[in-house]
Design a protein around this motif. Structure first.
Motif, short mmCIF file in Angstrom:
data_model
loop_
_atom_site.label_atom_id
_atom_site.label_comp_id
_atom_site.label_asym_id
_atom_site.label_seq_id
_atom_site.Cartn_x
_atom_site.Cartn_y
_atom_site.Cartn_z
N THR A 130 36.87 -5.42 17.87
CA THR A 130 36.18 -6.70 17.70
C THR A 130 36.61 -7.65 18.82
N PRO A 131 35.88 -8.74 19.05
CA PRO A 131 36.42 -9.77 19.93
C PRO A 131 37.75 -10.29 19.37
N GLY A 132 38.61 -10.77 20.26
CA GLY A 132 39.88 -11.30 19.79
C GLY A 132 39.73 -12.63 19.09
N LEU A 133 38.99 -13.54 19.69
CA LEU A 133 38.79 -14.88 19.14
C LEU A 133 37.31 -15.24 19.25
N GLY A 134 36.97 -16.39 18.70
CA GLY A 134 35.59 -16.85 18.77
C GLY A 134 35.32 -17.76 19.94
N THR A 135 36.34 -18.51 20.38
CA THR A 135 36.16 -19.49 21.44
C THR A 135 37.30 -19.38 22.45
N LEU A 136 37.07 -19.95 23.62
CA LEU A 136 38.15 -20.12 24.58
C LEU A 136 39.15 -21.14 24.04
N PRO A 137 40.35 -21.25 24.63
CA PRO A 137 41.35 -22.18 24.10
C PRO A 137 40.78 -23.60 23.97
N PRO A 138 40.88 -24.19 22.79
CA PRO A 138 40.38 -25.57 22.62
C PRO A 138 41.36 -26.57 23.21
N PRO A 139 40.95 -27.83 23.37
CA PRO A 139 41.88 -28.84 23.87
C PRO A 139 43.09 -28.99 22.94
N ILE A 140 44.24 -29.31 23.52
CA ILE A 140 45.44 -29.55 22.73
C ILE A 140 45.15 -30.66 21.72
N GLY A 141 45.48 -30.40 20.47
CA GLY A 141 45.26 -31.38 19.42
C GLY A 141 44.02 -31.13 18.59
N TRP A 142 43.13 -30.23 19.06
CA TRP A 142 41.91 -29.96 18.28
C TRP A 142 42.26 -29.27 16.96
N ILE A 143 43.24 -28.39 17.00
CA ILE A 143 43.80 -27.80 15.77
C ILE A 143 45.19 -28.42 15.60
N ASP A 144 45.31 -29.30 14.63
CA ASP A 144 46.51 -30.13 14.50
C ASP A 144 46.97 -30.15 13.05
N MET A 145 48.18 -29.67 12.81
CA MET A 145 48.72 -29.61 11.44
C MET A 145 48.94 -30.99 10.82
N MET A 146 48.81 -32.05 11.62
CA MET A 146 48.95 -33.40 11.07
C MET A 146 47.60 -34.05 10.76
N MET A 147 46.51 -33.28 10.86
CA MET A 147 45.21 -33.80 10.47
C MET A 147 45.21 -34.18 8.99
N ASP A 148 44.48 -35.23 8.65
CA ASP A 148 44.36 -35.64 7.24
C ASP A 148 43.28 -34.85 6.51
N ASP A 149 42.25 -34.41 7.23
CA ASP A 149 41.13 -33.70 6.61
C ASP A 149 41.44 -32.20 6.59
N VAL A 150 41.93 -31.73 5.47
CA VAL A 150 42.36 -30.33 5.39
C VAL A 150 41.19 -29.37 5.50
N HIS A 151 40.02 -29.77 4.99
CA HIS A 151 38.85 -28.89 5.07
C HIS A 151 38.39 -28.74 6.52
N GLU A 152 38.44 -29.84 7.28
CA GLU A 152 38.07 -29.76 8.68
C GLU A 152 39.07 -28.93 9.46
N TYR A 153 40.34 -29.03 9.11
CA TYR A 153 41.36 -28.21 9.77
C TYR A 153 41.02 -26.72 9.62
N TRP A 154 40.80 -26.29 8.39
CA TRP A 154 40.53 -24.87 8.17
C TRP A 154 39.20 -24.45 8.80
N ARG A 155 38.21 -25.36 8.82
CA ARG A 155 36.95 -25.03 9.47
C ARG A 155 37.19 -24.74 10.95
N ARG A 156 38.02 -25.57 11.59
CA ARG A 156 38.32 -25.37 13.01
C ARG A 156 39.10 -24.08 13.25
#
Length: 219
Positions: free
Chosen positions: A125-151
């Motif tokens: 299979t492909p390894g990932l779906g996208t190229l590396p996103p900008p730093i901070g796009w996936i952030d464990m300090m996000m308040d929106d947990v649903h958006e975190y998992w979507r990303r």
């Protein structure tokens, strides 16, 4: 070996052209090495992968946060990452019946993949779906947990599949983007067959070594 490949993410996430191209290059490399390779999408309930994973992860997070390592109490907001805390809150709303259903779904996905591997020794299979996103796009300090998992599952839609089935899988950086980032292909073996995974992985590494390749950020 008889090898299958798929570019279809189980959750329907799009796949970047660089990952699709590297997958096709790897397919041709396997053919050149004497393997039989064909496109085949595993018949699995892939749309259930992400919700099943989140249910199981959330309930496990409740347990993990249930006892502070030094104070003997549940962790409070601000003592752990926001995503960890809020994933635990999700877990508190999940019933025991929903958790059992999630474990049964994970077992069903495992049986579906076991049936697929009756026909194929390995899956690419492909390894990932996208190229590396900008730093901070996936952030464990996000308040929106649903958006975190979507990303997370937009970026990495293929690995969760085998987190649930327990199959051995590995990423090989066989390709490289125009900007120099490694592009991986994922190799997946039947449950318990790490040996087949390592045999093909070592063969591919010998045919297309990557040790000397470094992205610009590493120079």
């Amino acid at each position: 070996m008889k090898i299958a490949f798929t570019s279809k993410a189980p959750n329907g996430a799009p796949v970047a052209p660089e990952y699709l191209a590297t997958l096709q290059e790897t397919v041709q490399l396997c053919i050149d090495l004497g393997h039989h390779v064909e496109e085949a999408d595993p018949q699995v309930d892939g749309e259930l992968d992400v919700p099943t994973f989140i249910t199981m992860a959330a309930v496990n997070t409740v347990v993990n946060l249930g006892s502070h390592p030094t104070r003997g109490r549940p962790a409070e907001y601000g003592e752990v990452e926001n995503v960890t805390f809020n994933t635990g809150k999700l877990g508190e709303s999940i019933s025991s019946a929903d958790y059992v259903r999630a474990t049964q779904t994970a077992h069903r996905l495992s049986r579906q993949m076991a049936a697929f591997h009756q026909r194929y020794d390995l899956l690419l299979t492909p390894g990932l779906g996208t190229l590396p996103p900008p730093i901070g796009w996936i952030d464990m300090m996000m308040d929106d947990v649903h958006e975190y998992w979507r990303r997370v599952f937009t970026f990495s839609p293929f690995t969760v599949w085998f987190n649930l089935t327990g199959q051995p899988a590995m990423m090989l950086p066989l390709g490289q983007s125009a900007s120099g980032f490694p592009i991986a292909v994922q190799l997946v073996a039947p449950y318990g067959d790490e040996a087949a995974l390592i045999r093909l992985g070592s063969q591919l590494e010998a045919a297309r070594p990557w040790f000397s390749r470094k992205p610009p950020v590493a120079l």
